[in-house]
Design an enzyme around this catalytic site. Structure first.
Site, short mmCIF file in Angstrom:
data_model
loop_
_atom_site.label_atom_id
_atom_site.label_comp_id
_atom_site.label_asym_id
_atom_site.label_seq_id
_atom_site.Cartn_x
_atom_site.Cartn_y
_atom_site.Cartn_z
CG HIS A 115 -1.89 -1.03 1.36
ND1 HIS A 115 -1.81 -2.04 2.29
CD2 HIS A 115 -3.02 -1.27 0.65
CE1 HIS A 115 -2.85 -2.85 2.16
NE2 HIS A 115 -3.61 -2.41 1.18
CD GLU A 141 0.76 -4.62 -13.02
OE1 GLU A 141 1.75 -5.35 -12.79
OE2 GLU A 141 0.58 -4.00 -14.09
O1 PAF Z 1 -7.98 -3.72 -2.88
C1 PAF Z 1 -8.64 -3.36 -1.89
O2 PAF Z 1 -8.10 -3.14 -0.80
C2 PAF Z 1 -10.15 -3.20 -2.02
O3 PAF Z 1 -10.69 -4.19 -2.82
C3 PAF Z 1 -10.57 -1.80 -2.47
C4 PAF Z 1 -10.07 -1.49 -3.87
C5 PAF Z 1 -10.04 -0.75 -1.50
C6 PAF Z 1 -12.10 -1.70 -2.50
O4 PAF Z 1 -12.66 -1.94 -1.24
#
Ligand code: PAF
Length: 296
Positions: free
Chosen positions: A48, A159
């Site tokens: 993230h 990805e």
């Molecule tokens: O990838 C994620 O963490 C979730 O699927 C998202 C894109 C935040 C949608 O809730």
């Protein structure tokens, strides 16, 4: 010489509903600044944080949303137990340079009831969509809301969730949402395991065995690219071999291990520049997914 200590990173502002979010966005817009959005469900890991760092090169201001979206979890899945640690997440977002953290409540996202009202279309029916029916309708429904509330110039997705990325690209195109969707490469542990919030469900023993997923995909992706393996029958044989290798390594269920094209997710009959190998498999308490481009 006067050596200054490094400046501590500025703490991001927090918006707890769409009105607060839009006030921040309006201020930045009036100063001529562009906005990037990083949608997350929290439990942030380095993957993230790499999204936050990457989008900083694309937009003046970075909004990180944290919302554990109930509509993308099926019955019996881990919605209730999904890791939630907002305090730790805020510290990580600060260090990565996010400007605003959006923490909406359920009523902000689903004022008319918790329902998936946006279809992911056919891209959402295969692979993870086949083993998690309705999952991608839930993803499309929540991401559409986040995009409409924030109206960013650009939004970024990893990805690792490649199918999700395609569903979101399709959803934004069909709804004509004026946002650029960009992709970030998968971040991996030294043994190849793709970073995921769900890796924390793995026992120490399963964590070691889990490396077989990326190792198997890497080997299959390389072999699919050679002329000797480049037809439908050979690709099916490689898929069967890969599934067995995962079971031998300690995975208890393989939901799929498929060569597919990287745009429409159709089963590949021969490997081309677009072909990827995708897998989802369960080990211990974790269902892991991964994918790789065929290295032709
Ligand atoms: O990838 C994620 O963490 C979730 O699927 C998202 C894109 C935040 C949608 O809730």
């Amino acid at each position: 010489m006067n050596i200054q200590p490094p400046k501590p990173a500025a703490t991001p502002a927090i918006a707890r509903d769409a009105v607060e979010l839009q006030a921040h966005v309006a201020t930045w817009r009036s100063a001529g600044q562009s906005i990037g959005l990083v949608p997350t469900m929290g439990a942030l890991h380095d993957g993230h944080l790499s999204l936050i760092r990457a989008i900083k090169g694309e937009a003046d201001r970075v909004v990180v949303s944290i919302f554990v979206n109930p509509t993308q979890f099926g019955p019996g899945e881990d919605f209730k137990t999904y890791p939630r640690d907002t305090e730790a997440d805020l510290g990580k977002i600060t260090a990565a340079g996010g400007d605003l953290v959006y923490l909406p409540g359920l009523g902000d996202m689903y004022p008319d009831g918790v329902t998936s009202d946006i279809s992911a279309g056919p891209l959402g029916d295969v692979m993870c969509g086949a083993s998690r029916p309705g999952h991608f309708d839930g993803v499309a429904s929540v991401v559409a809301r986040l995009l409409r509330q924030c109206l960013p110039d650009v939004a970024i997705f990893g990805e690792k969730d490649y199918q999700q990325l395609l569903v979101i690209r399709h959803m934004t195109a069909t709804l004509n949402l004026p946002v650029r969707i960009i992709a970030a490469p998968i971040l991996r542990q030294p043994d190849g395991l793709a970073l995921s919030s769900r890796n924390r469900y793995l026992s120490a023993e399963d964590r070691v065995s889990a490396a077989a997923l990326s190792a198997t995909l890497r080997d299959l992706a390389a072999r699919a690219g050679t002329p000797a393996s480049n037809d439908g029958a050979s690709l099916r044989a490689l898929e069967a071999e890969g599934r067995q290798r995962l079971l031998d390594a300690g995975f208890t269920r393989v939901d799929y291990l498929d060569f597919r094209d990287g745009n429409r997710l159709e089963r590949a009959e021969q490997a081309s520049g677009d072909t990827r190998v995708f897998a989802a498999a369960v080990i211990g308490g974790a269902r892991l997914i991964d994918n790789m481009a065929v290295t032709a």
